[in-house]
Design a protein around this motif. Structure first.
Motif, PDB file in Angstrom:
ATOM      1  N   GLY A  63      42.841  93.202  14.801  1.00 12.31           N
ATOM      2  CA  GLY A  63      42.586  91.881  15.361  1.00 12.31           C
ATOM      3  C   GLY A  63      41.302  91.814  16.166  1.00 12.31           C
ATOM      4  N   ALA A  64      41.031  92.851  16.947  1.00 12.09           N
ATOM      5  CA  ALA A  64      39.805  92.858  17.745  1.00 12.09           C
ATOM      6  C   ALA A  64      38.574  92.849  16.848  1.00 12.09           C
ATOM      7  CB  ALA A  64      39.785  94.079  18.662  1.00 12.09           C
ATOM      8  N   GLY A  65      38.616  93.632  15.773  1.00 11.97           N
ATOM      9  CA  GLY A  65      37.487  93.658  14.854  1.00 11.97           C
ATOM     10  C   GLY A  65      37.262  92.329  14.175  1.00 11.97           C
ATOM     11  N   ARG A  66      38.347  91.686  13.741  1.00  8.67           N
ATOM     12  CA  ARG A  66      38.206  90.377  13.071  1.00  8.67           C
ATOM     13  C   ARG A  66      37.768  89.307  14.054  1.00  8.67           C
ATOM     14  NH1 ARG A  66      39.411  94.523   9.966  1.00  8.67           N
ATOM     15  NH2 ARG A  66      39.576  93.916   7.778  1.00  8.67           N
ATOM     16  N   ARG A  67      38.254  89.386  15.268  1.00  9.10           N
ATOM     17  CA  ARG A  67      37.839  88.399  16.264  1.00  9.10           C
ATOM     18  C   ARG A  67      36.326  88.480  16.488  1.00  9.10           C
ATOM     19  NH1 ARG A  67      39.692  87.893  22.664  1.00  9.10           N
ATOM     20  NH2 ARG A  67      38.255  86.202  23.165  1.00  9.10           N
ATOM     21  N   LEU A  68      35.817  89.700  16.603  1.00  7.21           N
ATOM     22  CA  LEU A  68      34.382  89.868  16.825  1.00  7.21           C
ATOM     23  C   LEU A  68      33.583  89.420  15.597  1.00  7.21           C
ATOM     24  CD1 LEU A  68      32.745  91.077  19.243  1.00  7.21           C
ATOM     25  CD2 LEU A  68      32.387  93.065  17.791  1.00  7.21           C
ATOM     26  N   ALA A  69      34.057  89.804  14.412  1.00  7.33           N
ATOM     27  CA  ALA A  69      33.348  89.429  13.189  1.00  7.33           C
ATOM     28  C   ALA A  69      33.305  87.914  13.016  1.00  7.33           C
ATOM     29  CB  ALA A  69      34.015  90.078  11.983  1.00  7.33           C
ATOM     30  N   LYS A  70      34.393  87.243  13.312  1.00  6.13           N
ATOM     31  CA  LYS A  70      34.406  85.782  13.205  1.00  6.13           C
ATOM     32  C   LYS A  70      33.399  85.157  14.172  1.00  6.13           C
ATOM     33  CE  LYS A  70      39.283  85.382  11.813  1.00  6.13           C
ATOM     34  NZ  LYS A  70      39.500  84.180  10.992  1.00  6.13           N
ATOM     35  N   THR A  71      33.256  85.765  15.345  1.00  7.03           N
ATOM     36  CA  THR A  71      32.284  85.266  16.320  1.00  7.03           C
ATOM     37  C   THR A  71      30.865  85.376  15.775  1.00  7.03           C
ATOM     38  OG1 THR A  71      33.728  85.920  18.147  1.00  7.03           O
ATOM     39  CG2 THR A  71      31.416  85.540  18.673  1.00  7.03           C
ATOM     40  N   VAL A  72      30.550  86.497  15.121  1.00 13.18           N
ATOM     41  CA  VAL A  72      29.218  86.666  14.540  1.00 13.18           C
ATOM     42  C   VAL A  72      28.986  85.655  13.425  1.00 13.18           C
ATOM     43  CG1 VAL A  72      27.621  88.270  13.442  1.00 13.18           C
ATOM     44  CG2 VAL A  72      29.299  89.135  15.047  1.00 13.18           C
ATOM     45  N   VAL A  73      29.957  85.504  12.551  1.00 14.06           N
ATOM     46  CA  VAL A  73      29.813  84.559  11.446  1.00 14.06           C
ATOM     47  C   VAL A  73      29.623  83.143  11.976  1.00 14.06           C
ATOM     48  CG1 VAL A  73      30.944  83.553   9.435  1.00 14.06           C
ATOM     49  CG2 VAL A  73      31.145  86.002   9.877  1.00 14.06           C
ATOM     50  N   SER A  74      30.383  82.791  13.000  1.00 19.05           N
ATOM     51  CA  SER A  74      30.257  81.460  13.594  1.00 19.05           C
ATOM     52  C   SER A  74      28.861  81.248  14.171  1.00 19.05           C
ATOM     53  CB  SER A  74      31.317  81.271  14.685  1.00 19.05           C
ATOM     54  OG  SER A  74      31.195  80.011  15.302  1.00 19.05           O
ATOM     55  N   SER A  75      28.295  82.293  14.795  1.00 18.74           N
ATOM     56  CA  SER A  75      26.963  82.161  15.377  1.00 18.74           C
ATOM     57  C   SER A  75      25.893  81.992  14.309  1.00 18.74           C
ATOM     58  CB  SER A  75      26.646  83.382  16.237  1.00 18.74           C
ATOM     59  OG  SER A  75      26.334  84.511  15.446  1.00 18.74           O
ATOM     60  N   VAL A  76      26.122  82.577  13.126  1.00 17.17           N
ATOM     61  CA  VAL A  76      25.147  82.516  12.045  1.00 17.17           C
ATOM     62  C   VAL A  76      25.256  81.218  11.254  1.00 17.17           C
ATOM     63  CG1 VAL A  76      24.474  83.576   9.846  1.00 17.17           C
ATOM     64  CG2 VAL A  76      24.984  85.019  11.824  1.00 17.17           C
ATOM     65  N   VAL A  98      36.807  80.634   9.446  1.00 14.83           N
ATOM     66  CA  VAL A  98      36.297  81.886   8.880  1.00 14.83           C
ATOM     67  C   VAL A  98      37.479  82.795   8.595  1.00 14.83           C
ATOM     68  CG1 VAL A  98      34.852  83.907   9.272  1.00 14.83           C
ATOM     69  CG2 VAL A  98      34.134  81.683  10.172  1.00 14.83           C
ATOM     70  N   GLU A  99      37.613  83.223   7.360  1.00 11.64           N
ATOM     71  CA  GLU A  99      38.724  84.103   6.980  1.00 11.64           C
ATOM     72  C   GLU A  99      38.170  85.442   6.512  1.00 11.64           C
ATOM     73  OE1 GLU A  99      42.765  83.102   4.869  1.00 11.64           O
ATOM     74  OE2 GLU A  99      41.217  83.415   3.336  1.00 11.64           O
ATOM     75  N   ILE A 100      38.779  86.527   6.988  1.00 18.90           N
ATOM     76  CA  ILE A 100      38.377  87.881   6.608  1.00 18.90           C
ATOM     77  C   ILE A 100      39.629  88.641   6.183  1.00 18.90           C
ATOM     78  CG2 ILE A 100      37.207  89.995   7.308  1.00 18.90           C
ATOM     79  CD1 ILE A 100      35.871  88.362   9.548  1.00 18.90           C
ATOM     80  N   LEU A 101      39.755  88.863   4.885  1.00 19.16           N
ATOM     81  CA  LEU A 101      40.918  89.560   4.340  1.00 19.16           C
ATOM     82  C   LEU A 101      40.486  90.879   3.711  1.00 19.16           C
ATOM     83  CD1 LEU A 101      42.775  86.554   2.675  1.00 19.16           C
ATOM     84  CD2 LEU A 101      43.434  87.768   4.762  1.00 19.16           C
ATOM     85  N   PRO A 102      41.376  91.838   3.612  1.00 20.66           N
ATOM     86  CA  PRO A 102      41.012  93.130   3.010  1.00 20.66           C
ATOM     87  C   PRO A 102      40.952  93.056   1.488  1.00 20.66           C
ATOM     88  CG  PRO A 102      43.299  93.154   3.719  1.00 20.66           C
ATOM     89  CD  PRO A 102      42.725  91.853   4.181  1.00 20.66           C
ATOM     90  N   ARG A 103      39.941  93.720   0.934  1.00 12.63           N
ATOM     91  CA  ARG A 103      39.898  93.919  -0.512  1.00 12.63           C
ATOM     92  C   ARG A 103      40.876  95.020  -0.886  1.00 12.63           C
ATOM     93  NH1 ARG A 103      34.135  93.751   0.535  1.00 12.63           N
ATOM     94  NH2 ARG A 103      33.143  91.907  -0.377  1.00 12.63           N
ATOM     95  N   ALA A 104      40.980  95.269  -2.182  1.00 11.96           N
ATOM     96  CA  ALA A 104      41.883  96.323  -2.651  1.00 11.96           C
ATOM     97  C   ALA A 104      41.475  97.688  -2.115  1.00 11.96           C
ATOM     98  CB  ALA A 104      41.907  96.345  -4.183  1.00 11.96           C
TER      99      ALA A 104
END
Length: 213
Positions: free
Chosen positions: A62-75, A83-89
Motif C-alpha cells: 500500500g505504501a508503494g502504491r500510494r507513493l506511485a499514485k502521487t507521482v503519476v498525479s503530479s505528472v 490511477v490504478e496500479i495492478l500486478p502483472r503476471a
C-alpha cells in the motif's frame, strides 16, 4: 581514493531526470496500515489485491502504491483515485495510464516510485544491508564489478541497486542470468552496458538507483 558520495535525493519532492519522475519518502510518513491512507485511495480491484496479502505485505504494498499514485498525479494532473496500479503476471506493477510505466521499491525505512514514458526501474538498498549484499554479490556481480565497490557500504549498495533497477526495467528477476547481462562499467558516475541510462543517489539511510533503457 575516498568512497563515492552520491547526490542527495530529497524526500517528499518529485524529481525529474531523463524523462522520468521520481519520488522518495520515509515509510513512517506514509502510514503503517490502510486505516492511515486517505480514502478512496485504492480502486476495487486494488483493494481485492490488498486484502489478499499478509498484513505485513499490505503495509509495504500500500505504501508503494500510494507513493506511485502521487507521482503519476503530479505528472498527469489526474486525481490519485483515478490511477490504478495492478500486478502483472510476473509481479511487476502495471499502470492504468496509457503511455506511462511505473516502478516501485521499498525497504524497511523508505519507499521510492518512478514513472516514465517507457520502461523504468527503481531500487532502494539500505546502507545497513551492505554486509548481506557483500555475501550475495557473487550471484549478481562479476569480479570486475566487485572490484569497483572496494567493499564500501555506499558502493556495494549502489551496485546492488543498479543491478536491481536494471532488471526491473527489463522485467526480469535478480537471481537468474539477467544481472550478468547488465554490466556496471563505472559507479561514480554510474554507467551501464547497453546504452542504459543510470542515476544513483543518496536517500537518507538508503542508496537509490534509477535505470532507463
Amino acid at each position: 581514493m575516498p568512497d563515492a558520495v552520491f547526490p542527495a535525493v530529497a524526500p517528499g519532492r518529485v524529481h525529474h531526470w531523463g524523462g522520468a519522475a521520481l519520488l522518495v519518502a520515509r515509510r513512517a510518513l506514509l502510514g503503517a496500515t490502510p486505516s492511515w491512507w486517505p480514502l478512496p485511495l485504492f480502486t476495487p480491484a486494488e483493494q481485492q489485491v490488498l486484502q489478499g496479502l499478509p498484513r505485513w505485505r499490505q503495509a509495504e504494498w500500500g505504501a508503494g502504491r500510494r507513493l506511485a499514485k502521487t507521482v503519476v498525479s503530479s505528472v498527469t494532473g489526474r486525481p490519485v483515485t483515478e490511477v490504478e496500479i495492478l500486478p502483472r503476471a510476473d509481479g511487476s506493477p502495471r499502470l492504468s495510464v496509457p503511455g506511462l510505466q511505473v516502478s516501485i521499491s521499498h525497504t524497511a525505512h523508505h519507499v521510492a516510485a518512478a514513472v516514465a514514458p517507457g520502461a523504468v526501474g527503481v531500487d532502494l538498498c539500505e546502507l545497513s544491508a551492505a554486509p548481506s549484499v557483500g555475501r550475495a554479490a557473487a550471484h549478481v556481480l562479476a569480479p570486475a564489478e566487485r572490484q569497483l565497490t572496494r567493499e564500501s557500504p555506499e558502493l556495494l549498495t549502489a551496485a546492488w541497486a543498479l543491478k536491481e533497477a536494471a532488471v526491473k526495467a527489463g522485467r526480469q528477476g535478480l537471481f537468474c542470468e539477467a544481472p550478468r547481462r547488465v554490466r556496471i562499467l563505472t559507479l561514480n558516475p554510474p554507467t551501464l552496458s547497453g546504452g542504459r541510462r543510470a542515476l544513483v543517489g543518496s536517500a537518507g539511510t538508503a542508496t537509490l538507483a534509477v535505470v532507463l533503457p
